[in-house]
Each structure stands twice: as C-alpha cells, then as structure tokens.
Design a protein around this motif. Structure first.
Motif, PDB file in Angstrom:
ATOM      1  N   ARG A 496       0.831  -1.213   0.000  1.00 21.85           N
ATOM      2  CA  ARG A 496       0.000   0.000   0.000  1.00 21.85           C
ATOM      3  C   ARG A 496       0.861   1.257   0.000  1.00 21.85           C
ATOM      4  NH1 ARG A 496      -3.932   1.409   3.788  1.00 21.85           N
ATOM      5  NH2 ARG A 496      -5.158   2.234   2.069  1.00 21.85           N
ATOM      6  N   ILE A 502      -3.331   2.820 -10.487  1.00 22.10           N
ATOM      7  CA  ILE A 502      -4.587   2.919  -9.757  1.00 22.10           C
ATOM      8  C   ILE A 502      -5.340   1.596  -9.766  1.00 22.10           C
ATOM      9  CG2 ILE A 502      -5.770   3.808 -11.807  1.00 22.10           C
ATOM     10  CD1 ILE A 502      -6.471   4.649  -8.088  1.00 22.10           C
ATOM     11  N   LYS A 505      -3.738  -0.577  -7.225  1.00 22.37           N
ATOM     12  CA  LYS A 505      -4.098  -0.115  -5.884  1.00 22.37           C
ATOM     13  C   LYS A 505      -5.495  -0.577  -5.496  1.00 22.37           C
ATOM     14  CE  LYS A 505      -1.258   4.077  -5.623  1.00 22.37           C
ATOM     15  NZ  LYS A 505      -1.277   5.558  -5.480  1.00 22.37           N
ATOM     16  N   GLU A 506      -6.410  -0.529  -6.454  1.00 21.35           N
ATOM     17  CA  GLU A 506      -7.767  -0.995  -6.173  1.00 21.35           C
ATOM     18  C   GLU A 506      -7.759  -2.469  -5.790  1.00 21.35           C
ATOM     19  OE1 GLU A 506      -9.954  -0.138  -9.682  1.00 21.35           O
ATOM     20  OE2 GLU A 506     -10.227   1.996  -9.224  1.00 21.35           O
ATOM     21  N   ASP A 509      -6.138  -2.962  -2.137  1.00 22.14           N
ATOM     22  CA  ASP A 509      -7.003  -2.588  -1.023  1.00 22.14           C
ATOM     23  C   ASP A 509      -8.232  -3.495  -0.935  1.00 22.14           C
ATOM     24  OD1 ASP A 509      -5.251  -0.655  -0.401  1.00 22.14           O
ATOM     25  OD2 ASP A 509      -6.451   1.048  -1.051  1.00 22.14           O
ATOM     26  N   GLU A 532      -7.936   6.701   3.849  1.00 19.36           N
ATOM     27  CA  GLU A 532      -7.905   6.849   2.386  1.00 19.36           C
ATOM     28  C   GLU A 532      -7.574   5.504   1.755  1.00 19.36           C
ATOM     29  OE1 GLU A 532      -5.568   9.475  -1.045  1.00 19.36           O
ATOM     30  OE2 GLU A 532      -5.230   9.844   1.085  1.00 19.36           O
ATOM     31  N   ASN A 533      -8.416   5.033   0.867  1.00 26.27           N
ATOM     32  CA  ASN A 533      -8.220   3.717   0.275  1.00 26.27           C
ATOM     33  C   ASN A 533      -8.749   3.708  -1.150  1.00 26.27           C
ATOM     34  OD1 ASN A 533     -11.117   2.442   0.191  1.00 26.27           O
ATOM     35  ND2 ASN A 533     -10.939   3.381   2.228  1.00 26.27           N
ATOM     36  N   CYS A 534      -8.440   2.612  -1.853  1.00 23.66           N
ATOM     37  CA  CYS A 534      -8.886   2.432  -3.240  1.00 23.66           C
ATOM     38  C   CYS A 534      -9.778   1.201  -3.375  1.00 23.66           C
ATOM     39  CB  CYS A 534      -7.675   2.310  -4.163  1.00 23.66           C
ATOM     40  SG  CYS A 534      -6.632   3.780  -4.234  1.00 23.66           S
ATOM     41  N   LYS A 560     -16.115   6.718  -0.427  1.00 19.38           N
ATOM     42  CA  LYS A 560     -16.307   6.797  -1.873  1.00 19.38           C
ATOM     43  C   LYS A 560     -17.352   7.845  -2.257  1.00 19.38           C
ATOM     44  CE  LYS A 560     -13.284   3.672  -2.264  1.00 19.38           C
ATOM     45  NZ  LYS A 560     -11.924   4.075  -2.644  1.00 19.38           N
TER      46      LYS A 560
END
Length: 965
Positions: A496, A502, A505-506, A509, A532-534, A560
């Motif tokens: 992380r 991106i 990252k999704e 997470d 903060e997360n994806c 979100k």
C-alpha cells in the motif's frame, strides 16, 4: 582449512576426445581461440611431443589435427599461443621455439636465449595507461588479457634464465630483442614469471619477488619455507590480480604485491590451476574442483573416472570473459563450458537450495554478470516456490525483497479467476519451476496431499522433496490457512505504501479487505475503510452485507462519496443497536449529552459517524431525512449538522423551516430542541432578519413555555430588564424556557407579536403578555397586567416613564384607586406613585380621583408636597419668563444701536480690502468696524470681514445692560 563444498553446477562438459600420448604423462596444455566457433587445443607430454586438437564449439566436437615431435630430449614445459601472428612459443630443454599455430612447419629456435627456466608474455589490464618501454617513447601493445589477440604486432616477454631476468620484444622476423636485463637480485633459479602492467612477478625456490620496470626496484614479497613445493604464479585476469601458490594455499595480491581479499585454500596442492570468470579451477588426482574467488568456497567437484597415469593439466582462455576450460589427461581430453548464471540459479532452485540461489545471484550482481532486476526476479521466483512448499512467511519475505514484483501476481491466490483484475496478472513470466497460481485453499490442499504422500514414501524408504519438519510434525489445514492469510495481509499492507497504478491499488485494497474479513479482523477492516483507500465497493458490498460488517461498509460508502448509502447504513446500525440485535458495547470517550459520563455507546457512535457525513453534505433532502433519528440520539449532533459550515453550500433555512413545520406543526423543545437551537443560531450568530424565523422561534419558545408552566417553580423576575434598549444578545442555551422566551420577546422586533399572543392569550404567562402588549402599543393592558396581575409597581412606574406622558401616570393611579373585579383600592401603591412621580400629576385631577375612603393620614403629606411643588413650578416659570423678556429687550436695543451707528467717509477713505478710494462708491461696514467697497463685500460675503473672522461661527458680543462680556 578446506571448506565443505556447496553444491552448484558451474562447469558442464560439452565435448570429449581420447588422447594418444602413449605412456608419457601430460606436462602442459594450452588453448588458442581462433574464432567464436573454433578453438585450438595444444597438449604436450613429458616425451616432448606436442599434439594439436581442434574444438568446434557449434557442434560441439573435438578433432585431432596433428602431432609434432620437438627437438631435444627434455620435456616440453610451457606453451604460449600468439594468435595475432599465428604462432606458438614453446619452451623445451631451456630453449624457446617458435612454431606456426597449425604445427605444419618445422620449429624455429629463437637465438640468444639458452638455459631458459621460465617465460611469460606481458599482460596489460584495462586500467593501465599506455606507457613507453623505450627511452625514445615507443609505445607498447595494449593487450586486454587475451592470448595475444591485440591489434599491435609487437609482443613483450619476460624471460627467466637461471638467476637472470630478461625483458624482451618479439619483432616481425620472429626473433626476440633484449630490452633490459636484471640480475644479481634474485636468490635461486627463476622457476616461474608473470608480467602484468609495470610489475614483473618472479618465483624462485627461495620466495616471490616483485620487479618494477619503471623505477627498477626489486623487492622480496615473501619467502617460502624449505619444505614447500616449487612456486607457481597464476594471473587472475578478471580482477587484474595475481595468485601466488604456497603448497595448497593461493595468496592473492594486486599489481603492487599487496594482499587483497582472502586466500584460497585447496584440499591438496593442485597439479594445475586455471581461471574462468569468478571461479578458480584446481585439478588434482583426476578430480576437478571449482572455487569461488571471493568466498573461497568449493562450489563444485568433478571426477574424470579412468584418466590414465600422471597429472591432469588445465588450459583456459586467459582473459576476463573466458567461458571455456579444457582438462587433459594421458587418456582423455574433456572441454567444459561455464554454465550461465541463469542456469546455475535454476539448478539450485530445482534442488530447493534457495539461500544458495540468492547468494549466487548476489555474487553475480557484484561481479557485474547479472543485473539488479534479475536479483529481484529470482527473489520473486524463490517466493513462489516457498509458497507452494507451504512456507508462507519465508515466501512473503522474498516477495518483499523483490523490487520488480507486482502485487497483482498474488491476486489469483486470493480471488479465483476470472475477476476484475485477471488481466493485470503477468503470464509466463517465470521459469516454470512452480505450478500456476491458484487460490490459497487449493495450494494448501495440494501441499497437504504432497505431505501425506511423502510420509507414506518415507515409510517405504523413498526420499522426497518435502521438508523433514513437515514430515515429523504435519501441520493442520487451519494453521496453514491462518499463516497464509496473515502473511498475505503483511505483503499487501506493505504494498500500500508503494507507487502503484490505480488499478493495482484498487486490487490491493479490495483484496486486503477480503483477507481482513476472512480473519475477522474487524478493527483492521474499519481502519482501512475509514482511511484513504482504493477499495472497489461493488466487489465488497454484498460480502459485507452477508457477513454483517455494516460498520466497515458504512465507512467504505462514506470514503467513496456515497453519502446516502453511508448514512442509511449508520441508521440501520443505530436501529439494531437499540433493538439489541447488535451488541451495544461501550467504548471510552465523552458522552454526547452528559460530559461527565466517560463512555459512548455504539448507538451514539453510529450517530456521530452519520453526523460527520451530513455536516459536509450539501444534499438538504438527505440531511432533513436523517436529522430526526440523529436528534433522537443526540440533540448536540443534530445542531452541529444544521449549523455546520464544512459543507460547500449552506442549508437553505427557508426550506428547512418548511420541512420541519410540515412534519412537526410547531414542535416543542422536548420534541425537537435541535430545531430551536438552529433557529437561535440563525438569529443570533448569523444575524438573520427573516420574520418567519423570528416568529417560528418565538412560537416554539411560547409553546414549550406553556407546556412546562406547571413545572416551573416560580416566575423569573426579569422585570428590571424591561427597557427599551435592545443592545446586546445574551446566550439563552442554558436558561429556563420562560426566561428564554421573555428575553427574546424583549430583544427582537421582527416576530409577529399578534401570532404569539394568540398562542398564549388564554394562559397565565402574564409577563410575556405584557411584553407583547407593549410591543403592540396596548398601554392600558400593559399597565393593568403589571399593576394588578403581577403587582410589580416598580415595573409599572418604569413603563409610565417609558411612555413619558402625564396621562400614563394618571391612568396608573386610576388603576390603583379603582382596581375593579371586587379588589380593594391599592392605596399604598397609589401613595408610592404620588411620592415618586407626583410632580407629573395635576393636583386638582389627583384630588378628584382620590377616593373618600382613602385615609387622610396616608395622603396629606403627599398632597401637601404636590401643592408646594406645583406652586414652586409656577413661580419658577414666572422668573424664567421675565428673564427671557429682559434678554429679548437687551438684544433688541443692541441691534438698534448697531444699526444706528454713523460712519464718516472723506476723499482719503479707502477700502480695507482692495485699498481703492471709496469716493462716492457704495460701501459696507462689518461689526468689527472694517469698511469695504461694495465689490469686495460681494466677494467676501456678509458674514466674513476683511480680517477673516466669520461672524456666524465666531459671534461678536458687545456689552449691554443685562449681558456683559
């Protein structure tokens, strides 16, 4: 001390041929690379026969070419190919012979040299600069540790003749020209010599010497013990160093003769030593041993079987990038290729020697033979092999060391294919040493099956590749799954912090949330969801609903921007907490309603989280939809939502007011106190002058005051504050309801007093009625309430003073003397009024109003005082009148005197302003006696003289009979 060798495949045989040397043992061997596909191999025996073989590397195949018997009866002790001139120099019986490389011509003996005991060509390192060997500045050939393949036809040699060292140059005619002789400095015969750059290493039975050709100095490096074997020198071309042999120990020194690194310790004194890349190869007793130069480890050992009698001799290419080595015995000639680093690594990995594989990669990287990317690749490869061997912790350790490994490579182990991230997984990236990716459950099941099979095979006496630890203590599926998930979590947590695409990252997470859920790590799930997360909510929504992790889902929704779903989820949670379907645990904190309580229930936590979202939301419908249930839990939170300034667009008070009124038809404070506080915030803090808000606020307070009237202990006495001044606003959050109402009714002038009055008309809120009647100008009703209902005489008198008319006092007096409704006259109040404000009343009218029943002793003093005051006012008025008349007469007389003054003008009189003669001109005179012509008078004006004095502002006073200066 010999080191236990570590298994590694460095050399691999690729061509072999029989050697026909008769009964004579092999004395020497040499290689000469003609081209990339052909290499010549020279083998000499003790009988003085030189044999030539040709190696075709592309086939591969070794072919015998020819044999040449050399002159003399002694052994051929040294072979030196010179590729650049197509010749070979050999040493036989102390003589040097020059032969063509194909052995097709008769050997030619080199003159001037006899009794030669050793010779060496000059080698030059890459870092060595071109210097002159001659005094006239002639340049040397720039050899790069190759077997005579420089472009310059010149060659330089060091020749040992007994105790004398000779430096010579090979010229085109095939003869050696002596350049320099060095003698008298060596003890014992020279048996070996090596020339590199400006240093000439010399070995004798006594020890090793170093001669520097630049300064001419010769120094003893170290002496040899008497029992040692003959000295030998070996050039380590890759590092531009020299190895000095002392029995079975090789001491490595630099070109200055200083020891560097560690020494190489061989098992026995070798018959022959050669170099290939980062390794030194030693041959002894038909055995070949490969040593790593830096570590000193013996990494490979090879045997030749039946190789015949005598020693085995080695030959190498004598340059830093050499990959070929030949081993010659009296019966065999075997050529070995250096196995590529990649193949060596693969071999170690197949043997599950993971540490050795990593060590090899690091060695190759340090030697410049492998890139850092390959090290990263191998770390990942080792990790996958360990993962399928069920060593999850060690596997993740290697994954983390791999800088180029993508987290998406582990996605198939967590979520079965196909999925959202299937296309991100690299395909066919590794060497095929491990099975294809599959979910962790399958990996564990397959691994347990392999362990069970290995246990069975072990009982049957068959070895397997399964770890002994697993065989002795087989793990359970639950333990393995727990370890796998924990270590996958550790890897994804570390990833992380990396700079990833991106989409990756999704996946990181989202799958991390999957793993948290599998381990029921509620705190970690909520921590990830609230930060903060994806995470891809669509992938987790159904999963979280099914498992009941609604808090995590609510945090995900909020993160979100799905505010409506987030708040609705918190509402569901609050309802479940209230009904007991969820545990209503208490966590440390401060209670929302009572700061003295040091806990917050889960129900309140749900309201807090929902309020955080609504405080930043500009969706008014959403806010009003959820405001009610939050207010039921905490009015403080409801107020914070309404007055929040965090949102980009503030709430529309009008719409909110209409919505609340539509739902609650003037709710009381107990029903909806947050709305009351919101209205107060609008009025006091936002300075709203909206009539509707002021009226609604007053009605809310009035309704609540009516409902709590019976519970109030006593009416708050704030009559002293009933004044016309409206400066300042007092906070009324912590005051009783009636007091709040009274303060607001007095301070605001924007509410509809009649509407409020209609609500409390039939109540006993007399003070509030008085305030409203006062606002409506109903003086009689105000006085009636103050005097009769409240019996607050001071307030009634103050109200009369506020009105300021005498008839108000008279009206109040009438109320006191005739209260009606069967009440007795309030003589004391009437006397108080006459005492405090008797001068405002007409005595005659007062006497007319006085009741015959009023005790005379109560009124006599007051009436007498009123009469005296009346007479005093009448006389004082006469004095003032006469004085005013006198002042008027005096002013009229002074004005007459000023107007009757005469001024005499003659021919010499001039204007005080322009100094022109006046003559018969019109002129004007100011009160200060200045005279100006009419023109100047028009310019200056009638109030300002020549001196600049303005008589309207600075009045000029002259003495009179009443007024003096």
């Amino acid at each position: 001390m010999a080191v236990k060798p570590k298994s590694r495949t460095v050399l691999e045989p690729f061509a072999q041929s029989a050697v026909d040397s008769g009964t004579s043992p092999i004395k020497h061997a040499a290689l000469s690379e003609i081209s990339d596909e052909q290499t010549l191999i020279y083998i000499a025996n003790l009988s003085g026969v030189l044999s030539l073989y040709s190696l075709q590397t592309s086939l591969p195949h070794i072919a015998f070419v020819r044999r040449l018997a050399l002159p003399g009866t002694g052994a051929l002790s040294s072979i030196l190919p010179l590729v650049h001139i197509g010749k070979v120099i050999v040493l036989v019986d102390g003589y040097l012979y020059l032969i063509d490389s194909n052995l097709a011509e008769t050997p030619k003996r080199i003159a001037l040299f006899r009794g030669v005991t050793a010779f060496s060509r000059k080698f030059q390192s890459r870092s060595y600069g071109s210097e002159s060997l001659h005094s006239n500045g002639g340049g040397e050939a720039n050899y790069v540790h190759r077997n005579g393949d420089g472009n310059d036809v010149k060659s330089f040699f060091a020749v040992g003749i007994g105790k004398k060292l000779v430096l010579a140059e090979l010229v085109l005619g095939g003869s050696l020209v002596i350049l320099k002789e060095i003698q008298g400095v060596f003890d014992g015969f020279i048996t070996t010599v090596l020339w590199i750059d400006d240093s000439v290493f010399v070995g004798t039975k006594i020890g090793y010497y170093l001669y520097n050709r630049v300064n001419g100095r010769c120094e003893l490096i170290f002496s040899l013990p008497d029992s040692s074997s003959f000295p030998r020198l070996k050039l380590l071309a890759k590092e531009s160093r020299v190895m000095l042999m002392v029995d079975n120990v090789g001491i490595v020194v630099d070109v200055a003769g200083q020891p560097v690194g560690g020494s190489l310790v061989f098992k026995e004194a070798p018959d022959s030593i050669k170099e290939i890349g980062s390794y030194v190869i030693a041959a002894r007793n038909l055995t070949l041993e490969v040593y790593h130069k830096k570590t000193g480890f013996c990494v490979q050992r090879l045997t030749f079987g039946n190789g015949g009698a005598g020693p085995c001799m080695l030959a190498d290419e004598e340059h830093e990038n050499g990959k070929l080595v030949a081993v010659a015995t009296s019966l065999k000639l075997i050529c070995y290729w250096k196995v590529s680093g990649e193949e060596q690594i693969k071999d170690l990995l197949r043997k599950k020697s993971f540490k050795e594989a990593i060590s090899l990669v690091e060695e190759l990287e340090n030697d410049g033979e492998m890139t850092k990317e390959m090290l990263s690749f191998v770390q990942a490869q080792v990790g996958f092999l360990l993962l399928f061997d069920l060593h999850f912790k060690e596997a993740v350790d290697h994954f983390l060391l791999s800088e180029n490994m993508q987290p998406s490579e582990l996605f198939p182990f967590i979520m079965p294919d196909p999925n959202r991230w299937t296309l991100l997984v690299p395909r066919n990236r590794y060497w095929g040493l491990h099975p294809p990716p599959t979910p962790l459950e399958n990996v564990i099941d397959d691994g347990l099956t392999a362990i069970q099979r290995a246990v069975f095979l072990k009982k049957a006496g068959v070895e397997s590749a399964v770890d002994d630890e697993f065989l002795q203590n087989p793990p359970t599926r639950a333990d393995l799954l727990e370890s796998a998930i924990e270590n996958m979590i550790r890897y994804l947590q570390t990833c992380r912090g990396r700079d990833l695409a991106i989409s990756v990252k999704e996946g990181v997470d989202t799958l991390l949330m999957y793993l948290y859920r599998a381990r029921n790590c509620v705190d970690d799930m909520e921590r990830l969801a609230s930060s903060e997360n994806c995470c891809v909510v669509e992938e987790l929504e159904a999963l979280m609903n099914e498992s009941g992790h609604l808090r995590t889902l609510a945090f995900l929704y909020a993160g979100k921007g799905m505010s409506a779903k987030a708040v609705s989820t918190w509402r569901v949670l609050a309802r479940k907490y209230s009904s007991g379907s969820y545990r209503n645990e208490q966590s440390e904190g401060t209670d929302l309603q009572d700061p003295t309580r040091r806990f917050i229930s889960n129900r309140e936590t749900a309201a807090i989280e929902a309020s955080k979202i609504l405080e930043e939301s500009s969706d008014q419908d959403l806010i009003l939809q959820h405001l009610g249930w939050i207010a039921d839990i905490s009015q403080v939170l409801a107020v914070q939502i309404l007055i929040s300034e965090k949102r980009s667009d503030l709430l529309s008070p009008g719409k909110a007011n209409r919505d609340i009124n539509r739902r609650h038809d003037i709710p009381s404070i107990e029903e909806f106190p947050s709305w009351l506080r919101y209205l107060q915030w609008l009025i006091e803090d936002q300075d709203s002058e909206d009539l509707q808000f002021h009226t609604t606020y007053a009605l809310l307070l009035a309704k609540s005051a009516l409902e709590t009237y019976d519970e109030e202990l006593s009416t708050q006495n704030v009559l002293s504050e009933m004044n016309v001044s409206e400066n300042g606003r007092s906070s009324i959050f912590d005051t009783p309801v009636r007091e709040r109402l009274q303060i607001f009714l007095q301070s605001s002038a924007l509410y509809d007093a009649e509407e409020v009055l209609d609500m409390i008309e039939e109540s006993e809120l007399w003070l509030e009625k008085a305030i409203l009647y006062r606002r409506l100008g109903q003086e009689a009703l105000v006085l009636d309430i103050l005097a009769l209902k409240l019996e607050n005489f001071e307030a009634a008198e103050n109200y009369c003073a506020e009105i300021g008319r005498p008839d108000a006092y008279m009206q109040l007096l009438d109320i006191y003397l005739d209260p009606k409704d069967g009440r007795e006259p309030m003589f004391k109040a009437a006397v108080r009024l006459l005492h405090n404000h008797g001068e405002m009343l007409n005595p005659l009218k007062v006497l007319e109003r006085l009741s015959p029943d009023m005790p005379l002793q109560l009124a006599s003093d007051i009436i007498l005082k009123m009469l005296r005051a009346r007479q005093h006012h009448r006389l004082q008025g006469k004095i003032v009148h006469k004085m005013s008349h006198a002042l008027n007469v005096d002013a009229s007389l002074a004005r007459l005197e000023e107007r009757s003054r005469l001024v005499q003008i003659n021919d010499e009189s001039t204007c005080d302003s322009c100094h022109a003669r006046l003559g018969t001109k019109l002129f004007a005179m100011y009160p200060d006696d200045s005279v100006v012509c009419y023109k100047c008078y028009r310019r200056q004006g009638e109030s300002t003289s020549v001196s600049g004095r303005d008589f309207k502002k600075d009045i000029l006073l002259k003495p009179g009979w009443l007024v003096t200066r």
